[in-house]
Scaffold this active site. Structure first.
Site, PDB file in Angstrom:
ATOM      1  CE1 TYR A  19      35.457  47.718   2.983  1.00  0.00           C
ATOM      2  CE2 TYR A  19      37.158  46.222   3.791  1.00  0.00           C
ATOM      3  CZ  TYR A  19      36.715  47.505   3.535  1.00  0.00           C
ATOM      4  OH  TYR A  19      37.515  48.571   3.836  1.00  0.00           O
TER       5      TYR A  19
ATOM      6  CB  SER B 130      40.882  47.453   2.407  1.00  0.00           C
ATOM      7  OG  SER B 130      41.021  46.691   3.606  1.00  0.00           O
TER       8      SER B 130
ATOM      9  N   GLY C 237      33.160  60.341  -0.841  1.00  0.00           N
ATOM     10  CA  GLY C 237      33.142  59.970   0.578  1.00  0.00           C
ATOM     11  C   GLY C 237      34.020  60.886   1.411  1.00  0.00           C
TER      12      GLY C 237
ATOM     13  CE  LYS D 295      37.472  49.009   0.375  1.00  0.00           C
ATOM     14  NZ  LYS D 295      37.387  50.377  -0.191  1.00  0.00           N
TER      15      LYS D 295
ATOM     16  CB  ALA E 284      35.633  39.791  -3.136  1.00  0.00           C
TER      17      ALA E 284
ATOM     18  CB  SER F 266      30.902  63.528   4.775  1.00  0.00           C
ATOM     19  OG  SER F 266      30.675  62.154   4.486  1.00  0.00           O
TER      20      SER F 266
HETATM   21  N1  LIG Z   1      38.797  52.489   8.494  1.00  0.00           N
HETATM   22  C1  LIG Z   1      39.564  51.499   8.090  1.00  0.00           C
HETATM   23  O1  LIG Z   1      40.166  50.796   8.916  1.00  0.00           O
HETATM   24  C2  LIG Z   1      39.752  51.219   6.641  1.00  0.00           C
HETATM   25  C3  LIG Z   1      40.721  50.278   6.289  1.00  0.00           C
HETATM   26  C4  LIG Z   1      40.947  50.010   4.959  1.00  0.00           C
HETATM   27  C5  LIG Z   1      40.206  50.646   3.986  1.00  0.00           C
HETATM   28  N2  LIG Z   1      39.264  51.558   4.342  1.00  0.00           N
HETATM   29  C6  LIG Z   1      38.524  52.202   3.248  1.00  0.00           C
HETATM   30  O2  LIG Z   1      38.654  53.591   3.337  1.00  0.00           O
HETATM   31  C7  LIG Z   1      37.510  54.225   2.773  1.00  0.00           C
HETATM   32  C8  LIG Z   1      36.964  55.208   3.785  1.00  0.00           C
HETATM   33  O3  LIG Z   1      36.611  54.480   4.961  1.00  0.00           O
HETATM   34  P1  LIG Z   1      36.418  55.197   6.364  1.00  0.00           P
HETATM   35  O4  LIG Z   1      36.971  54.298   7.384  1.00  0.00           O
HETATM   36  O5  LIG Z   1      36.859  56.565   6.253  1.00  0.00           O
HETATM   37  O6  LIG Z   1      34.819  55.096   6.464  1.00  0.00           O
HETATM   38  P2  LIG Z   1      33.747  56.039   7.176  1.00  0.00           P
HETATM   39  O7  LIG Z   1      34.379  56.813   8.270  1.00  0.00           O
HETATM   40  O8  LIG Z   1      32.604  55.138   7.454  1.00  0.00           O
HETATM   41  O9  LIG Z   1      33.358  57.069   6.012  1.00  0.00           O
HETATM   42  C9  LIG Z   1      32.774  56.577   4.837  1.00  0.00           C
HETATM   43  C10 LIG Z   1      32.560  57.737   3.899  1.00  0.00           C
HETATM   44  O10 LIG Z   1      32.029  57.227   2.682  1.00  0.00           O
HETATM   45  C11 LIG Z   1      30.796  57.869   2.391  1.00  0.00           C
HETATM   46  N3  LIG Z   1      29.911  56.941   1.712  1.00  0.00           N
HETATM   47  C12 LIG Z   1      29.516  55.717   2.120  1.00  0.00           C
HETATM   48  N4  LIG Z   1      28.693  55.168   1.217  1.00  0.00           N
HETATM   49  C13 LIG Z   1      28.554  56.070   0.226  1.00  0.00           C
HETATM   50  C14 LIG Z   1      27.831  56.113  -0.974  1.00  0.00           C
HETATM   51  N5  LIG Z   1      27.029  55.084  -1.381  1.00  0.00           N
HETATM   52  N6  LIG Z   1      27.923  57.213  -1.746  1.00  0.00           N
HETATM   53  C15 LIG Z   1      28.723  58.239  -1.378  1.00  0.00           C
HETATM   54  N7  LIG Z   1      29.414  58.273  -0.255  1.00  0.00           N
HETATM   55  C16 LIG Z   1      29.337  57.199   0.540  1.00  0.00           C
HETATM   56  C17 LIG Z   1      30.283  58.313   3.730  1.00  0.00           C
HETATM   57  O11 LIG Z   1      29.328  59.367   3.585  1.00  0.00           O
HETATM   58  P3  LIG Z   1      28.300  59.734   4.814  1.00  0.00           P
HETATM   59  O12 LIG Z   1      29.130  60.523   5.793  1.00  0.00           O
HETATM   60  O13 LIG Z   1      27.279  60.569   4.175  1.00  0.00           O
HETATM   61  O14 LIG Z   1      27.837  58.452   5.355  1.00  0.00           O
HETATM   62  C18 LIG Z   1      31.578  58.754   4.399  1.00  0.00           C
HETATM   63  O15 LIG Z   1      31.996  60.014   3.935  1.00  0.00           O
HETATM   64  C19 LIG Z   1      36.558  53.100   2.428  1.00  0.00           C
HETATM   65  O16 LIG Z   1      36.682  52.810   1.060  1.00  0.00           O
HETATM   66  C20 LIG Z   1      37.047  51.954   3.277  1.00  0.00           C
HETATM   67  O17 LIG Z   1      36.702  50.723   2.728  1.00  0.00           O
HETATM   68  C21 LIG Z   1      39.020  51.854   5.644  1.00  0.00           C
END
Ligand SMILES: NC(=O)c1ccc[n+]([C@@H]2O[C@H](COP(=O)([O-])OP(=O)(O)OC[C@H]3O[C@@H](n4cnc5c(N)ncnc54)[C@H](OP(=O)(O)O)[C@@H]3O)[C@@H](O)[C@H]2O)c1
Ligand SMILES: NC(=O)c1ccc[n+]([C@@H]2O[C@H](COP(=O)([O-])OP(=O)(O)OC[C@H]3O[C@@H](n4cnc5c(N)ncnc54)[C@H](OP(=O)(O)O)[C@@H]3O)[C@@H](O)[C@H]2O)c1
Lengths: 259, 263
Positions: free
Chosen positions: A158, A145, A16, A162, A160, A18
């Site tokens: 989600y 998370s 992930g 995490k 659960a 990107s």
């Molecule tokens: N943002 C928050 O507040 C927050 C808080 C706590 C935890 N997190 C965790 O942090 C991590 C990153 O979240 P983010 O906020 O950066 O999310 P994001 O901006 O939506 O980015 C998600 C990334 O995961 C990739 N992805 C999604 N599904 C995938 C799959 N099936 N196979 C491979 N790649 C996949 C996406 O690829 P594409 O670009 O191709 O879609 C993208 O690169 C996640 O695990 C999320 O649960 C986020």
């Protein structure tokens, strides 16, 4: 580059990478001197932009669309990275998705996709790279998370999943010791595409800030710094831990808020 | 081959502490000493606190200067509030500022419940918990004036996991962890407060234990990473938690124990 330098070139694999937190991790690791292999799901344009930042720092990038939940695809990607870079020092599992809002809104289909992407995918990322990491005495960082630590009725599946990540970090830390360290970070509210819907809505944005003692949303870089620390040799005696990176959000229960 | 964190921890790049003054209590020996040197490598000027080992403190200060940073030493018995306040004042007045505080001064005592005396109870609480609390309290006015202030307390694996013997020490360390959370909340958004909780680390504190070959082996075997910790294993986390890189981390307690508490 002389032979010794090539020998010491570190390599990271990020799922992930990107967008969002994963992308910040990729960029920070590249700046810290790693070549980086990263996956994405469909957003090739964002993936290209991330890769350009890596090469802009003078490091090599290797990226492919890979469904994080598909064991075979993940294994194929790990093999590709192995062939490209010859070694692996650090794995960061950041690929993740959220689901429908509401405790009673989760279909069985969605239970599966949320669990598979967030939790099972992290397992495959480690399982398919563990032998590489053992050779370099490397390390793993899983992205959990604070939803896995507190009640999160809006996103029960989600949350659960995490909580599962935090558990996975403990079990894998035990299983892969002493060669490989495994830790997790538990971010709070971070400004990415995942949370854009709330951030862009002024009332939701402000309500969330009220629950964050540090008084601001997190940036992907806040989390990336923690990941880089845990991945580095500076954390050489830390394993099975979950580092909360949330501006103090989990401290702020209802009776603990300023009025 | 072990990863050299020098590539990640270059002053001026990441986890940088240039242009800051940090007070490290118990900086004369053990974990505190390793922290002092790590902070100096990160670019900080460091006040080295000690209790009785003036020579040890002076030599740590000398090592800081050899790293190109400034240093001074200050004595205090952390069981005495007035001495703690004097220590913090001296540290702040040194350069007219205080950006960070690390509280590593402490003692371990492991009596069974029958062996605990009133004096023993008071000693362990005053030195470990009282010493930490009053140091933070005295530092708050200085820290409020700093651009990016942070406190790192030193808890212990015994702050959350029980051992047989030494209940007062364990209670004091649990107190240090709750102090960390309570003050992280109360002092937000200005001052960050975090803690590290080391496992078994080879220092003078447990020399008797780690010099006993059988005990040494037992702990190494019980630790998933297969060895005792060294003071240098703890210091980088303290550096990270003081730096701006951890600007969004507060109230966290980070275990540094080689995984010994995993089961
Ligand atoms: N943002 C928050 O507040 C927050 C808080 C706590 C935890 N997190 C965790 O942090 C991590 C990153 O979240 P983010 O906020 O950066 O999310 P994001 O901006 O939506 O980015 C998600 C990334 O995961 C990739 N992805 C999604 N599904 C995938 C799959 N099936 N196979 C491979 N790649 C996949 C996406 O690829 P594409 O670009 O191709 O879609 C993208 O690169 C996640 O695990 C999320 O649960 C986020
Ligand atoms: N070693 C471990 O395995 C371990 C594990 C978990 C947590 N910890 C914690 O880490 C911290 C440092 O321990 P360490 O192992 O580095 O211990 P250490 O090597 O024994 O050093 C103790 C330090 O605390 C100072 N100190 C002791 N009593 C004091 C007093 N009454 N007033 C002021 N300063 C006093 C000493 O100063 P002088 O040099 O002047 O005597 C020395 O600098 C402690 O809080 C300890 O509880 C240690």
């Amino acid at each position: 580059m002389n032979a010794r330098a090539a020998d010491e070139q570190k390599v990271a694999l990020v799922t992930g990478g990107s967008r969002g937190i994963g992308r910040a991790v990729v960029v920070r690791l590249a700046r810290a001197g790693y070549d980086v292999a990263f996956t994405f799901r469909q957003d090739a344009e964002s993936a290209r932009a991330t890769a350009a930042e890596v090469t802009g720092s003078g490091r090599r990038a290797f990226y492919r669309p890979v469904d994080a939940c598909d064991e075979k695809e993940v294994a194929g990607f790990a093999a590709g990275a192995r062939e490209e870079f010859g070694r692996l020092d650090t794995v960061v599992a950041s690929a993740g998705i959220t689901g429908a809002l509401g405790w009673d809104a989760v279909s069985s289909e969605e239970w599966r996709s949320v669990f598979e992407t967030n939790l099972v995918g992290q397992y495959w990322a480690v399982r398919t790279t563990a032998s590489d990491l053992k050779k370099t005495r490397g390390s793993v960082v899983l992205v959990a998370s604070i939803g896995g630590l507190t009640a999160y009725p809006e996103q029960v599946a989600y949350a659960a999943a995490k909580a599962g990540t935090i558990s996975l970090a403990r079990s894998l830390a035990f299983a892969l010791a002493p060669e490989v360290r495994v830790n997790a970070v538990a971010p709070g509210w971070v400004r990415t595409d995942m949370t854009a819907g709330l951030y862009d809505e002024p009332r939701a944005r402000a309500a969330i800030v009220r629950g964050i003692p540090r008084g601001r949303w997190g940036e992907p870089d806040d989390v990336a710094s923690a990941v880089v620390f845990l991945a580095s040799d500076g954390a050489r005696f830390i394993t099975g831990e979950t580092l909360v990176v949330d501006g103090g959000n989990v401290l702020s229960w209802r009776a603990g808020r300023r009025r | 081959m072990a990863f050299s964190y020098s590539t990640l921890f270059l002053p001026g790049s990441v986890f940088d502490l240039s242009d800051s003054v940090v007070l490290v209590t118990g900086g004369s020996r053990g974990i505190g000493r390793a922290v002092v040197l790590e902070l100096a490598r990160a670019g900080a000027d460091v006040v080295v606190h000690y209790h009785t080992r003036e020579e040890a403190a002076a030599s740590v200060a000398q090592e800081v200067r050899a790293l190109g940073r400034e240093s001074m030493v200050v004595a205090a018995n952390v069981a005495k509030r007035e001495q703690v306040e004097r220590m913090v004042r001296a540290a702040g007045e040194w350069k007219g500022r205080l950006d960070g505080l690390v509280t590593s001064a402490g003692v371990y005592r492991g009596p069974s419940i029958e062996e605990v005396t009133v004096e023993g109870w008071e000693e362990v609480f005053e030195k470990n918990l009282g010493g930490t609390f009053w140091a933070v309290r005295a530092a708050v006015p200085w820290l409020r004036k700093a651009p990016a202030p942070a406190v790192v307390t030193i808890s212990s694996i015994f702050g959350s996991h029980p051992g047989i013997g030494g209940a007062p020490y364990q209670m004091a360390k649990a107190g240090v962890e709750q102090l960390t959370r309570a003050l992280a909340l109360e002092l937000s958004p200005e001052i960050r407060v975090n803690s590290v909780a080391p496992g078994f680390v080879r220092t003078d504190m447990n020399r008797g234990a780690h010099e006993d070959p059988e005990f040494h082996r037992a702990i190494a075997r019980a630790t998933p990473l297969g060895r005792w910790g060294e003071p240098e294993d703890v210091a980088p986390a303290v550096r990270y938690l003081l730096s701006r890189e951890s600007d969004w981390v507060t109230g966290a307690v980070l275990g540094i124990d080689g995984g010994i508490a995993l089961r």
